[in-house]
Design a protein around this motif. Structure first.
Motif, PDB file in Angstrom:
ATOM      1  N   ALA A  11     -11.464   8.388   3.098  1.00 24.38           N
ATOM      2  CA  ALA A  11     -11.473   7.531   1.912  1.00 24.38           C
ATOM      3  C   ALA A  11     -11.132   6.105   2.319  1.00 24.38           C
ATOM      4  CB  ALA A  11     -10.464   8.048   0.887  1.00 24.38           C
ATOM      5  N   ALA A  12     -11.363   5.178   1.418  1.00 23.22           N
ATOM      6  CA  ALA A  12     -11.030   3.781   1.694  1.00 23.22           C
ATOM      7  C   ALA A  12      -9.533   3.646   1.957  1.00 23.22           C
ATOM      8  CB  ALA A  12     -11.431   2.908   0.514  1.00 23.22           C
ATOM      9  N   SER A  13      -9.186   2.868   2.968  1.00 22.48           N
ATOM     10  CA  SER A  13      -7.777   2.671   3.327  1.00 22.48           C
ATOM     11  C   SER A  13      -7.498   1.180   3.491  1.00 22.48           C
ATOM     12  CB  SER A  13      -7.444   3.406   4.628  1.00 22.48           C
ATOM     13  OG  SER A  13      -8.010   2.732   5.739  1.00 22.48           O
ATOM     14  N   LEU A  14      -6.256   0.876   3.828  1.00 26.52           N
ATOM     15  CA  LEU A  14      -5.881  -0.511   4.086  1.00 26.52           C
ATOM     16  C   LEU A  14      -6.727  -1.121   5.193  1.00 26.52           C
ATOM     17  CD1 LEU A  14      -1.971  -0.293   3.973  1.00 26.52           C
ATOM     18  CD2 LEU A  14      -3.560  -0.759   2.085  1.00 26.52           C
TER      19      LEU A  14
ATOM     20  N   ALA B 103      -2.325   6.482  11.536  1.00 27.04           N
ATOM     21  CA  ALA B 103      -2.269   5.713  12.778  1.00 27.04           C
ATOM     22  C   ALA B 103      -3.620   5.048  13.067  1.00 27.04           C
ATOM     23  CB  ALA B 103      -1.864   6.624  13.932  1.00 27.04           C
ATOM     24  N   ALA B 104      -4.711   5.756  12.769  1.00 24.20           N
ATOM     25  CA  ALA B 104      -6.042   5.172  12.949  1.00 24.20           C
ATOM     26  C   ALA B 104      -6.216   3.955  12.045  1.00 24.20           C
ATOM     27  CB  ALA B 104      -7.115   6.219  12.669  1.00 24.20           C
ATOM     28  N   MET B 105      -5.700   4.057  10.820  1.00 25.52           N
ATOM     29  CA  MET B 105      -5.724   2.915   9.901  1.00 25.52           C
ATOM     30  C   MET B 105      -5.035   1.709  10.526  1.00 25.52           C
ATOM     31  SD  MET B 105      -3.785   2.603   6.232  1.00 25.52           S
ATOM     32  CE  MET B 105      -2.189   2.380   7.052  1.00 25.52           C
ATOM     33  N   LEU B 106      -3.856   1.935  11.092  1.00 26.82           N
ATOM     34  CA  LEU B 106      -3.122   0.844  11.726  1.00 26.82           C
ATOM     35  C   LEU B 106      -3.882   0.287  12.934  1.00 26.82           C
ATOM     36  CD1 LEU B 106       0.515   2.232  11.555  1.00 26.82           C
ATOM     37  CD2 LEU B 106      -0.406   0.290  10.274  1.00 26.82           C
TER      38      LEU B 106
ATOM     39  N   GLY C 144       0.788  -1.226   0.000  1.00 27.96           N
ATOM     40  CA  GLY C 144       0.000   0.000   0.000  1.00 27.96           C
ATOM     41  C   GLY C 144       0.818   1.272   0.000  1.00 27.96           C
ATOM     42  N   GLU C 145       2.126   1.181   0.216  1.00 28.83           N
ATOM     43  CA  GLU C 145       2.980   2.373   0.231  1.00 28.83           C
ATOM     44  C   GLU C 145       2.798   3.186  -1.050  1.00 28.83           C
ATOM     45  OE1 GLU C 145       4.750   3.792   2.392  1.00 28.83           O
ATOM     46  OE2 GLU C 145       5.555   2.385   3.847  1.00 28.83           O
ATOM     47  N   GLU C 146       2.621   4.495  -0.860  1.00 27.31           N
ATOM     48  CA  GLU C 146       2.493   5.447  -1.968  1.00 27.31           C
ATOM     49  C   GLU C 146       1.271   5.165  -2.837  1.00 27.31           C
ATOM     50  OE1 GLU C 146       6.197   5.652  -4.076  1.00 27.31           O
ATOM     51  OE2 GLU C 146       7.307   6.343  -2.319  1.00 27.31           O
ATOM     52  N   THR C 147       0.229   4.589  -2.244  1.00 34.29           N
ATOM     53  CA  THR C 147      -1.048   4.446  -2.937  1.00 34.29           C
ATOM     54  C   THR C 147      -2.098   5.255  -2.185  1.00 34.29           C
ATOM     55  OG1 THR C 147      -2.005   2.565  -1.707  1.00 34.29           O
ATOM     56  CG2 THR C 147      -0.403   2.050  -3.457  1.00 34.29           C
ATOM     57  N   ALA C 148      -3.260   5.409  -2.794  1.00 39.33           N
ATOM     58  CA  ALA C 148      -4.349   6.165  -2.170  1.00 39.33           C
ATOM     59  C   ALA C 148      -4.928   5.453  -0.958  1.00 39.33           C
ATOM     60  CB  ALA C 148      -5.453   6.405  -3.203  1.00 39.33           C
ATOM     61  N   PHE C 149      -4.526   4.218  -0.713  1.00 36.82           N
ATOM     62  CA  PHE C 149      -5.082   3.446   0.394  1.00 36.82           C
ATOM     63  C   PHE C 149      -4.327   3.638   1.704  1.00 36.82           C
ATOM     64  CE2 PHE C 149      -6.738   1.408  -3.383  1.00 36.82           C
ATOM     65  CZ  PHE C 149      -8.082   1.276  -3.053  1.00 36.82           C
ATOM     66  N   VAL C 150      -3.331   4.519   1.701  1.00 39.41           N
ATOM     67  CA  VAL C 150      -2.643   4.904   2.935  1.00 39.41           C
ATOM     68  C   VAL C 150      -2.839   6.400   3.114  1.00 39.41           C
ATOM     69  CG1 VAL C 150      -0.436   5.071   4.133  1.00 39.41           C
ATOM     70  CG2 VAL C 150      -0.939   3.064   2.737  1.00 39.41           C
ATOM     71  N   PRO C 151      -3.556   6.836   4.157  1.00 45.16           N
ATOM     72  CA  PRO C 151      -3.842   8.263   4.341  1.00 45.16           C
ATOM     73  C   PRO C 151      -2.561   9.093   4.497  1.00 45.16           C
ATOM     74  CG  PRO C 151      -5.215   6.917   5.778  1.00 45.16           C
ATOM     75  CD  PRO C 151      -4.184   6.007   5.204  1.00 45.16           C
ATOM     76  N   ALA C 152      -2.613  10.311   3.994  1.00 46.97           N
ATOM     77  CA  ALA C 152      -1.473  11.219   4.126  1.00 46.97           C
ATOM     78  C   ALA C 152      -1.390  11.810   5.528  1.00 46.97           C
ATOM     79  CB  ALA C 152      -1.585  12.338   3.089  1.00 46.97           C
TER      80      ALA C 152
ATOM     81  N   GLN D  98     -19.603   7.413   9.643  1.00 46.24           N
ATOM     82  CA  GLN D  98     -18.744   7.810   8.530  1.00 46.24           C
ATOM     83  C   GLN D  98     -18.631   6.660   7.541  1.00 46.24           C
ATOM     84  OE1 GLN D  98     -15.228   8.605  11.060  1.00 46.24           O
ATOM     85  NE2 GLN D  98     -14.134   7.138   9.743  1.00 46.24           N
ATOM     86  N   ASP D  99     -18.216   6.993   6.323  1.00 45.13           N
ATOM     87  CA  ASP D  99     -18.196   6.000   5.246  1.00 45.13           C
ATOM     88  C   ASP D  99     -17.081   4.975   5.388  1.00 45.13           C
ATOM     89  OD1 ASP D  99     -20.398   7.149   4.083  1.00 45.13           O
ATOM     90  OD2 ASP D  99     -19.295   8.172   2.481  1.00 45.13           O
ATOM     91  N   TRP D 100     -15.941   5.400   5.934  1.00 41.83           N
ATOM     92  CA  TRP D 100     -14.761   4.540   5.966  1.00 41.83           C
ATOM     93  C   TRP D 100     -14.217   4.444   7.378  1.00 41.83           C
ATOM     94  CZ3 TRP D 100     -14.937   2.150   1.554  1.00 41.83           C
ATOM     95  CH2 TRP D 100     -15.414   2.827   0.421  1.00 41.83           C
ATOM     96  N   LEU D 101     -13.429   3.447   7.640  1.00 47.03           N
ATOM     97  CA  LEU D 101     -12.957   3.206   8.995  1.00 47.03           C
ATOM     98  C   LEU D 101     -11.930   4.224   9.473  1.00 47.03           C
ATOM     99  CD1 LEU D 101     -12.702  -0.687   8.835  1.00 47.03           C
ATOM    100  CD2 LEU D 101     -14.322   0.646  10.195  1.00 47.03           C
ATOM    101  N   ALA D 102     -11.075   4.693   8.572  1.00 48.13           N
ATOM    102  CA  ALA D 102     -10.022   5.640   8.959  1.00 48.13           C
ATOM    103  C   ALA D 102      -9.894   6.711   7.890  1.00 48.13           C
ATOM    104  CB  ALA D 102      -8.687   4.924   9.144  1.00 48.13           C
TER     105      ALA D 102
END
Length: 206
Positions: free
Chosen positions: A155-158, A89-92, A75-83, A148-152
């Protein structure tokens, strides 16, 4: 080209395949199963001493086990990892939740019901415990997704990919997802993402 070793009907193995599909990253798939002892063969153990799937093998021969670690690498450098650092951290945190609070109940209960070799472990007590734990995990997700639409992040994330894998087949484990409308709507959003493929999808052989 990277290689993913795994089983087509495993949610953990589905995670990296789905991320590759969503990001358009080509990969080679090699079927290795716990059902026939394939993960315990010397050749495979030389790549993953833990004897489990999935496993990611890079072009240079380095191997990376553990599905969520594979998601983080791919997922590095894709839209699925928040900036945003907090959203990242919430994604993790949701990915840790998936492995510690969701997978041990939702995925395990499904495995106990669909794999004949595990029938002896599907005791009444274990099925009851995994149902209780699974319902608790789904309720946590439902509360989050009701607002909310997504967990973190926005937008959709890992995190969504990690939790989608076993949630979308939770009914195979006996969970009634109609009791979780926010989760149902979230599943529909994920399945509408460009490039989405079902669990049994594999890339065409090169």
């Amino acid at each position: 080209m990277i290689t993913i070793y795994g089983m087509p009907d495993s949610g953990n193995c589905y995670k990296p395949r789905l991320l590759c599909a969503l990001t358009g990253r080509p990969f080679r798939h090699v079927g290795v199963s716990t059902e026939d002892g394939g993960t315990q063969q010397p050749g495979y153990l030389a790549k993953n001493a833990n004897g489990k799937v999935p496993l990611l093998e890079l072009e240079d021969g380095r191997c990376l086990p553990e599905s969520n670690a594979m998601l983080f690498y791919l997922g590095e450098e894709t839209a699925f990892v928040p900036a945003d650092p907090f959203d990242r951290a919430a994604m993790l945190s949701w990915m840790f939740f998936e492995q510690y609070s969701h997978e041990p109940h939702v995925a395990v209960r499904r495995s106990l019901r669909i794999y004949p070799r595990l029938a002896a472990y599907a005791t009444e007590e274990r099925l009851a415990a995994t149902m209780t734990g699974g319902l608790k995990a789904l309720a946590v997700m439902e509360r989050r997704l009701a607002g909310q639409d997504w967990l973190a992040g926005s937008a959709a994330s890992l995190a969504d990919i990690a939790l989608y894998a076993y949630t979308h087949v939770a009914e195979e484990g006996g969970f009634d997802l109609s009791a979780f409308p926010a989760i149902g709507a979230w599943l529909t959003r994920i399945e509408a993402l460009p490039g989405h493929r079902p669990m049994n999808w594999l890339p065409e052989a090169a």
